[in-house]
Design an enzyme around this catalytic site. Structure first.
Site, PDB file in Angstrom:
ATOM      1  N   LYS A  11       0.841  -1.211   0.000  1.00 21.76           N
ATOM      2  CA  LYS A  11       0.000   0.000   0.000  1.00 21.76           C
ATOM      3  C   LYS A  11       0.867   1.248   0.000  1.00 21.76           C
ATOM      4  CE  LYS A  11       0.678   1.471   4.476  1.00 21.76           C
ATOM      5  NZ  LYS A  11       1.485   2.635   4.822  1.00 21.76           N
ATOM      6  N   ASP A 137      -2.593  -2.209  10.599  1.00 22.71           N
ATOM      7  CA  ASP A 137      -2.833  -2.104   9.148  1.00 22.71           C
ATOM      8  C   ASP A 137      -3.342  -3.413   8.537  1.00 22.71           C
ATOM      9  OD1 ASP A 137      -2.148   0.526   8.930  1.00 22.71           O
ATOM     10  OD2 ASP A 137      -0.106   0.160   8.196  1.00 22.71           O
TER      11      ASP A 137
HETATM   12  P1  ATP Z   1       4.119  -0.250   7.797  1.00 24.94           P
HETATM   13  O1  ATP Z   1       3.848   0.448   6.504  1.00 24.94           O
HETATM   14  O2  ATP Z   1       2.922  -1.036   8.310  1.00 24.94           O
HETATM   15  O3  ATP Z   1       4.768   0.617   8.824  1.00 24.94           O
HETATM   16  P2  ATP Z   1       6.621  -1.278   7.010  1.00 24.94           P
HETATM   17  O4  ATP Z   1       6.662  -1.328   5.539  1.00 24.94           O
HETATM   18  O5  ATP Z   1       7.220  -0.071   7.634  1.00 24.94           O
HETATM   19  O6  ATP Z   1       5.121  -1.433   7.480  1.00 24.94           O
HETATM   20  P3  ATP Z   1       7.374  -4.031   7.267  1.00 24.94           P
HETATM   21  O7  ATP Z   1       8.022  -4.242   5.950  1.00 24.94           O
HETATM   22  O8  ATP Z   1       6.013  -4.582   7.459  1.00 24.94           O
HETATM   23  O9  ATP Z   1       7.356  -2.488   7.643  1.00 24.94           O
HETATM   24  O10 ATP Z   1       8.377  -4.639   8.347  1.00 24.94           O
HETATM   25  C1  ATP Z   1       8.684  -4.066   9.575  1.00 24.94           C
HETATM   26  C2  ATP Z   1       9.423  -5.088  10.439  1.00 24.94           C
HETATM   27  O11 ATP Z   1       8.572  -6.213  10.665  1.00 24.94           O
HETATM   28  C3  ATP Z   1      10.691  -5.618   9.792  1.00 24.94           C
HETATM   29  O12 ATP Z   1      11.807  -5.055  10.424  1.00 24.94           O
HETATM   30  C4  ATP Z   1      10.645  -7.144   9.952  1.00 24.94           C
HETATM   31  O13 ATP Z   1      11.691  -7.660  10.726  1.00 24.94           O
HETATM   32  C5  ATP Z   1       9.315  -7.436  10.629  1.00 24.94           C
HETATM   33  N1  ATP Z   1       8.531  -8.431   9.868  1.00 24.94           N
HETATM   34  C6  ATP Z   1       7.861  -9.471  10.370  1.00 24.94           C
HETATM   35  N2  ATP Z   1       7.246 -10.177   9.420  1.00 24.94           N
HETATM   36  C7  ATP Z   1       7.521  -9.592   8.242  1.00 24.94           C
HETATM   37  C8  ATP Z   1       7.171  -9.868   6.886  1.00 24.94           C
HETATM   38  N3  ATP Z   1       6.420 -10.913   6.559  1.00 24.94           N
HETATM   39  N4  ATP Z   1       7.611  -9.015   5.953  1.00 24.94           N
HETATM   40  C9  ATP Z   1       8.360  -7.935   6.305  1.00 24.94           C
HETATM   41  N5  ATP Z   1       8.743  -7.640   7.564  1.00 24.94           N
HETATM   42  C10 ATP Z   1       8.330  -8.451   8.535  1.00 24.94           C
END
Ligand code: ATP
Length: 294
Positions: A11, A137
């Site tokens: 997203k 989310d």
């Molecule tokens: P958001 O937009 O909800 O803030 P994000 O893009 O910032 O999400 P994610 O990529 O979801 O962040 O990952 C954040 C942390 O979650 C990572 O540091 C990772 O170690 C952990 N994590 C756990 N499961 C997953 C997964 N399936 N994919 C990515 N990260 C994951």
């Protein structure tokens, strides 16, 4: 059903406002969520052994209970007393810790897969009740498309699809902690808040220039002063033909909207030459988040 492959879409936030900090530490938000065509591929295979096993192409991601995929699958497995297991293969393409809800969309895919493969019969609303336990989310990631997200992210109002356009996504080579961003957000010092209602209205009217003109994210007030590369990428894309550009979520990923694909490709090529971004993509808006792959 013994095997299922799902594409779990990322997203962007066309708008992101924080309304207040609750006494329990959570932040109340008003966000315009939008699914984009960038996705992770997850393959689920039933196993006789009663275990959840995750394999991933990205070695630095956890494969135990710290991965949201395992947490989501385990939640349903325990609640429904499922005695079989799953081997799950994750082909990660969405930038990690980037503000694109990569982990949340994977979790939504895992809930969808377990519900379908084990015939649990949970409705969309029942899945969302479980999803919010995994992350704010995750309910949106089950629903996808264009939506207004309120509360801590669990109050969702579907909007008509945003006007179609091309999206350049660029992640700088830095890591930004979501926790740090929220801890350093000083709402009392924020001069102007994003026009979330105006954005929703433009979407309802199919007003693309209005959408592009209203892109706004209150979290930029925290990240941009600390990480100027975010503004450099955003401004570079604006100066190179984007109709609008913004940081997504808590960053550091920047996205830019274009109504013309050639102009988007040209801006992307120019951005790649600067070396400002570590990961870049050209994609589009999507209306569904979790799509089965044959
Ligand atoms: P958001 O937009 O909800 O803030 P994000 O893009 O910032 O999400 P994610 O990529 O979801 O962040 O990952 C954040 C942390 O979650 C990572 O540091 C990772 O170690 C952990 N994590 C756990 N499961 C997953 C997964 N399936 N994919 C990515 N990260 C994951």
């Amino acid at each position: 059903m013994d095997k299922l492959t799902l594409k779990a879409m990322a997203k962007i936030n066309l708008g992101l406002d924080v309304v207040r900090r609750r006494p329990d530490g959570y932040h109340e938000v008003r966000m315009i969520m939008q699914t984009v065509g960038l996705y992770d591929r997850l393959t689920f295979e039933k196993r006789k052994e009663d275990t959840l096993q995750l394999e991933s192409n990205m070695k630095r991601l956890p494969t135990d209970g710290n991965n949201l995929i395992i947490r989501a699958a385990a939640l349903l497995k325990e609640e429904f007393g499922i005695r079989e297991g799953l081997l799950i293969r994750l082909d990660k393409r969405i930038p990690v810790a980037a503000g694109m809800a990569g982990g949340s969309t994977d979790a939504a895919a895992a809930l969808t897969a377990v519900n379908r493969m084990f015939g649990l019969g949970l409705t969309a609303a029942q899945l969302k009740e479980r999803a919010v336990k995994i992350g704010a989310d995750v309910p949106y990631c089950l629903q996808g498309g264009t939506a207004l997200s309120e509360g801590i992210g669990e109050i969702l109002t579907a909007l008509p699809p945003a006007p179609a356009c091309h999206v350049v996504v660029a992640k700088p080579p830095i890591h930004v902690s979501t926790k740090w961003v929220y801890q350093n957000l000083h709402l009392e010092e924020v001069a102007g808040h994003p026009d979330i209602d105006g954005m929703a209205e433009c979407i309802r009217k199919g007003d693309y220039p209005g959408v592009a003109a209203r892109l706004s994210n209150v979290l930029e007030t925290v990240t941009v002063p600390r990480y100027p590369v975010i503004a450099r990428i955003r401004d570079f894309l604006r100066e190179n033909g984007a109709d609008g550009a913004l940081m997504s979520g808590s960053g550091p990923t920047v996205f830019a909207l274009f109504d013309d694909r050639q102009r988007a490709q040209k801006a992307l090529d120019a951005l790649r030459e600067t070396g400002l971004a570590a990961q870049t993509f050209l994609t589009g808006l999507a209306e569904r988040t979790c799509v089965e792959q044959a």
